[in-house]
Enzyme design. Structure first.
Site, PDB file in Angstrom:
ATOM      1  N   ARG A 221     -20.873  50.400 -74.084  1.00  0.00           N
ATOM      2  CA  ARG A 221     -20.480  51.680 -74.672  1.00  0.00           C
ATOM      3  C   ARG A 221     -20.523  51.539 -76.193  1.00  0.00           C
ATOM      4  NH1 ARG A 221     -21.407  53.711 -70.456  1.00  0.00           N
ATOM      5  NH2 ARG A 221     -20.001  54.894 -69.105  1.00  0.00           N
ATOM      6  N   HIS A 269     -29.370  55.519 -74.358  1.00  0.00           N
ATOM      7  CA  HIS A 269     -28.424  55.338 -73.244  1.00  0.00           C
ATOM      8  C   HIS A 269     -29.156  55.471 -71.898  1.00  0.00           C
ATOM      9  CE1 HIS A 269     -23.961  55.755 -71.960  1.00  0.00           C
ATOM     10  NE2 HIS A 269     -24.677  55.190 -70.996  1.00  0.00           N
TER      11      HIS A 269
HETATM   12  P1  NAP Z   1     -17.179  46.005 -63.710  1.00  0.00           P
HETATM   13  O1  NAP Z   1     -17.789  45.603 -62.405  1.00  0.00           O
HETATM   14  O2  NAP Z   1     -15.883  46.712 -63.703  1.00  0.00           O
HETATM   15  O3  NAP Z   1     -17.066  44.674 -64.589  1.00  0.00           O
HETATM   16  C1  NAP Z   1     -16.375  44.643 -65.793  1.00  0.00           C
HETATM   17  C2  NAP Z   1     -16.288  43.212 -66.300  1.00  0.00           C
HETATM   18  O4  NAP Z   1     -15.699  43.232 -67.605  1.00  0.00           O
HETATM   19  C3  NAP Z   1     -15.400  42.316 -65.427  1.00  0.00           C
HETATM   20  O5  NAP Z   1     -15.942  41.011 -65.350  1.00  0.00           O
HETATM   21  C4  NAP Z   1     -14.085  42.294 -66.209  1.00  0.00           C
HETATM   22  O6  NAP Z   1     -13.285  41.131 -66.033  1.00  0.00           O
HETATM   23  C5  NAP Z   1     -14.607  42.323 -67.628  1.00  0.00           C
HETATM   24  N1  NAP Z   1     -13.550  42.779 -68.546  1.00  0.00           N
HETATM   25  C6  NAP Z   1     -12.865  43.944 -68.539  1.00  0.00           C
HETATM   26  N2  NAP Z   1     -11.946  43.975 -69.521  1.00  0.00           N
HETATM   27  C7  NAP Z   1     -12.040  42.789 -70.156  1.00  0.00           C
HETATM   28  C8  NAP Z   1     -11.340  42.202 -71.230  1.00  0.00           C
HETATM   29  N3  NAP Z   1     -10.346  42.839 -71.868  1.00  0.00           N
HETATM   30  N4  NAP Z   1     -11.695  40.951 -71.620  1.00  0.00           N
HETATM   31  C9  NAP Z   1     -12.686  40.278 -70.977  1.00  0.00           C
HETATM   32  N5  NAP Z   1     -13.391  40.784 -69.930  1.00  0.00           N
HETATM   33  C10 NAP Z   1     -13.067  42.020 -69.533  1.00  0.00           C
HETATM   34  O7  NAP Z   1     -18.198  46.925 -64.528  1.00  0.00           O
HETATM   35  P2  NAP Z   1     -19.787  47.028 -64.372  1.00  0.00           P
HETATM   36  O8  NAP Z   1     -20.155  47.842 -63.188  1.00  0.00           O
HETATM   37  O9  NAP Z   1     -20.366  45.677 -64.481  1.00  0.00           O
HETATM   38  O10 NAP Z   1     -20.133  47.917 -65.657  1.00  0.00           O
HETATM   39  C11 NAP Z   1     -19.806  47.484 -66.969  1.00  0.00           C
HETATM   40  C12 NAP Z   1     -19.989  48.605 -67.979  1.00  0.00           C
HETATM   41  O11 NAP Z   1     -21.373  48.849 -68.205  1.00  0.00           O
HETATM   42  C13 NAP Z   1     -19.480  49.981 -67.561  1.00  0.00           C
HETATM   43  O12 NAP Z   1     -18.084  50.078 -67.741  1.00  0.00           O
HETATM   44  C14 NAP Z   1     -20.241  50.920 -68.468  1.00  0.00           C
HETATM   45  O13 NAP Z   1     -19.518  51.162 -69.653  1.00  0.00           O
HETATM   46  C15 NAP Z   1     -21.517  50.135 -68.808  1.00  0.00           C
HETATM   47  N6  NAP Z   1     -22.728  50.789 -68.270  1.00  0.00           N
HETATM   48  C16 NAP Z   1     -23.722  51.151 -69.140  1.00  0.00           C
HETATM   49  C17 NAP Z   1     -24.883  51.714 -68.654  1.00  0.00           C
HETATM   50  C18 NAP Z   1     -26.033  52.079 -69.562  1.00  0.00           C
HETATM   51  O14 NAP Z   1     -26.965  52.739 -69.115  1.00  0.00           O
HETATM   52  N7  NAP Z   1     -26.026  51.664 -70.804  1.00  0.00           N
HETATM   53  C19 NAP Z   1     -25.033  51.935 -67.281  1.00  0.00           C
HETATM   54  C20 NAP Z   1     -24.009  51.554 -66.431  1.00  0.00           C
HETATM   55  C21 NAP Z   1     -22.843  50.976 -66.936  1.00  0.00           C
HETATM   56  P3  NAP Z   1     -12.696  40.735 -64.579  1.00  0.00           P
HETATM   57  O15 NAP Z   1     -13.890  40.158 -63.858  1.00  0.00           O
HETATM   58  O16 NAP Z   1     -11.669  39.724 -64.877  1.00  0.00           O
HETATM   59  O17 NAP Z   1     -12.184  41.994 -63.975  1.00  0.00           O
HETATM   60  C1  GLV Z   2     -23.567  54.804 -67.575  1.00  0.00           C
HETATM   61  O1  GLV Z   2     -23.433  54.592 -68.739  1.00  0.00           O
HETATM   62  C2  GLV Z   2     -22.623  54.459 -66.569  1.00  0.00           C
HETATM   63  O2  GLV Z   2     -21.459  54.173 -66.914  1.00  0.00           O
HETATM   64  O3  GLV Z   2     -22.990  54.459 -65.378  1.00  0.00           O
END
Ligand code: NAP
Ligand code: GLV
Length: 306
Positions: A221, A269
Site C-alpha cells: 500500500r 496498482h
Molecule cells: P496476509 O496473508 O494477511 O499476510 C500479511 C503478512 O504481514 C503476515 O505474514 C503478517 O505477519 C505480516 N504482518 C502484519 N503486520 C505486521 C507487523 N506489524 N510486523 C511484521 N509483519 C506484519 O496478507 P496477504 O494476502 O499476503 O496480502 C498482503 C498485502 O498485499 C495486502 O494487505 C494488500 O495491502 C497488498 N496487496 C496488494 C496488491 C496489489 O495489486 N498491489 C494486491 C493484493 C494485495 P503474521 O504472519 O505474523 O500474521
Molecule cells: C489489492 O490491492 C488488494 O488488496 O487485493
C-alpha cells in the site's frame, strides 16, 4: 438469503451474474440507500452509510486481499470481515515481483536505454549472492513470492509479526528483529497489510539500514512509504532505485516527482488484480460454509487490523 454488492471501482453486473449463478437460491442485488436488511455483502471501499444501514450483516466479503479501506470504518462487531485469500492473486504477485527484481538485477532498464540509443554494449554479470531479497510480510502473498524468488536462486529473507517457518527462507519476526532483517537485505519487497503498526514503515531510517545499493519494491500500500523520503535516498546513492505499484494518492498527481524519476518505475496498482471467477467461487463457497456453521479461512482479526 439476500446478498448485496457495494463495490466502488467495480462494474457490478458481471459480479451479480456470477454470484447468482454460483448461489441460485440467493437474491443478489446492488445496494442502494434504504434497501432492506441483507445477510452478506461483497464490498470494496463501501461508504459508511452502507454499514450504518446494514448492521445485521453476517459477513462482509472484501473484493481484495487488503482490508485497510474497511478497517477505518465503523462496522458492527458481529459482522465478520473476510479478505480474499489468494483467489488467483499470489501467482500474479510472484510474476510482478520477479519481473521487478530481474529487471533491476540484470540491469534491463539500462539495456533498454542503450538499445534506444542504438548502442550495443554489455554490463558485467552480477552475483545473485550479492542481491539478498527481504520480504516484509510472510502471509498468503509473501510466501508465494518467496517461493518464486527462491526458484531463481536469490538468497531470501522474510519478516513477519509472529515467528514463521518457511522452507528456504531465513525468517525474522517482530520489531526486535526488524533491523537485523533490513541489514541483511538488498532488495526489499513490501507485502505487509496497512495497519497502525505498518503505516510509514518504509522511511529514511528503515531504508537507510538496507545493504548498500538497496532497491525497494512496494506492492502493498502507498501508506507504507513515506514518499518524500525516497528520492533523497536514491539521489544520494544510498538506494539504487525503486519499483512502486502503490501510492499515497492513486493515481499520483501529474506533478508527482515519482512519474519522472529515472530510477523509479511506476505501475498503476496492478501487481495482483482481483479475478472475478476465482473470487466469486471462493466467496460463494465461504457463504455456504458459514450457513452451515463451518469455519472459513480469511476472517480478519479487528484487533490486528488484517
Ligand atoms: P496476509 O496473508 O494477511 O499476510 C500479511 C503478512 O504481514 C503476515 O505474514 C503478517 O505477519 C505480516 N504482518 C502484519 N503486520 C505486521 C507487523 N506489524 N510486523 C511484521 N509483519 C506484519 O496478507 P496477504 O494476502 O499476503 O496480502 C498482503 C498485502 O498485499 C495486502 O494487505 C494488500 O495491502 C497488498 N496487496 C496488494 C496488491 C496489489 O495489486 N498491489 C494486491 C493484493 C494485495 P503474521 O504472519 O505474523 O500474521
Ligand atoms: C489489492 O490491492 C488488494 O488488496 O487485493
Amino acid at each position: 438469503m439476500k446478498i448485496y454488492f457495494c463495490g466502488a471501482d467495480f462494474k457490478p453486473e458481471p459480479w451479480l451474474a456470477a454470484l447468482r449463478a454460483a448461489l441460485p437460491q440467493a437474491s443478489v442485488e446492488v445496494w442502494s440507500p434504504g434497501a432492506p436488511p441483507g445477510d452478506y455483502a461483497m464490498v470494496w471501499a463501501p461508504p459508511q452509510a452502507f454499514l450504518d444501514e446494514q448492521p445485521q450483516l453476517k459477513a462482509l466479503f472484501n473484493l481484495g486481499a487488503g482490508v485497510d479501506a474497511l478497517t477505518q470504518l465503523r462496522i458492527a462487531p458481529a459482522t465478520k470481515i473476510v479478505r480474499l485469500d489468494d483467489a488467483g492473486m499470489s501467482v500474479q504477485m510472484a510474476e510482478y515481483v520477479l519481473q521487478a527484481l530481474i529487471r533491476h538485477f540484470r540491469e534491463f532498464d539500462g539495456y533498454e536505454a542503450d538499445m534506444a540509443a542504438g548502442q550495443w554494449s554489455f554490463r558485467k554479470p552480477r552475483l545473485r549472492a550479492d542481491f539478498p531479497v527481504g520480504i516484509m510480510g510472510l502471509g498468503v502473498l509473501g510466501q508465494r513470492v518467496a517461493r518464486a524468488v527462491q526458484q531463481f536462486e536469490f538468497p531470501v529473507m522474510g519478516w513477519s509479526r509472529s515467528p514463521r517457518q518457511v522452507e528456504g527462507v531465513r525468517c525474522h519476526a517482530g520489531v526486535q528483529e526488524f533491523d537485523a532483517f533490513l541489514a541483511e537485505t538488498r532488495v526489499l519487497v513490501c507485502l505487509l497489510p496497512l495497519t497502525d503498526e505498518t503505516r510509514g514503515i518504509l522511511n529514511r531510517r528503515t531504508l537507510s539500514r538496507l545493504r548498500p545499493g538497496g532497491y525497494l519494491i512496494n506492492v502493498a500500500r502507498g501508506g507504507h512509504l513515506v514518499e518524500e523520503d525516497l528520492i533523497p535516498l536514491i539521489d544520494s546513492g544510498q538506494l539504487a532505485g525503486a519499483a512502486l505499484d502503490v501510492f499515497q494518492q492513486e493515481p499520483p498527481p501529474t506533478s508527482h516527482p515519482f512519474w519522472r524519476h529515472p530510477r523509479i518505475t511506476v505501475t498503476p496498482h496492478t501487481a495482483a488484480r482481483t479475478l472475478r471467477d476465482e473470487s466469486v467461487t471462493q466467496i460463494a463457497g465461504k457463504i455456504q460454509r458459514l450457513e452451515q456453521d463451518l469455519p472459513i479461512a480469511g476472517i480478519v482479526d479487528p484487533s490486528k487490523g488484517y
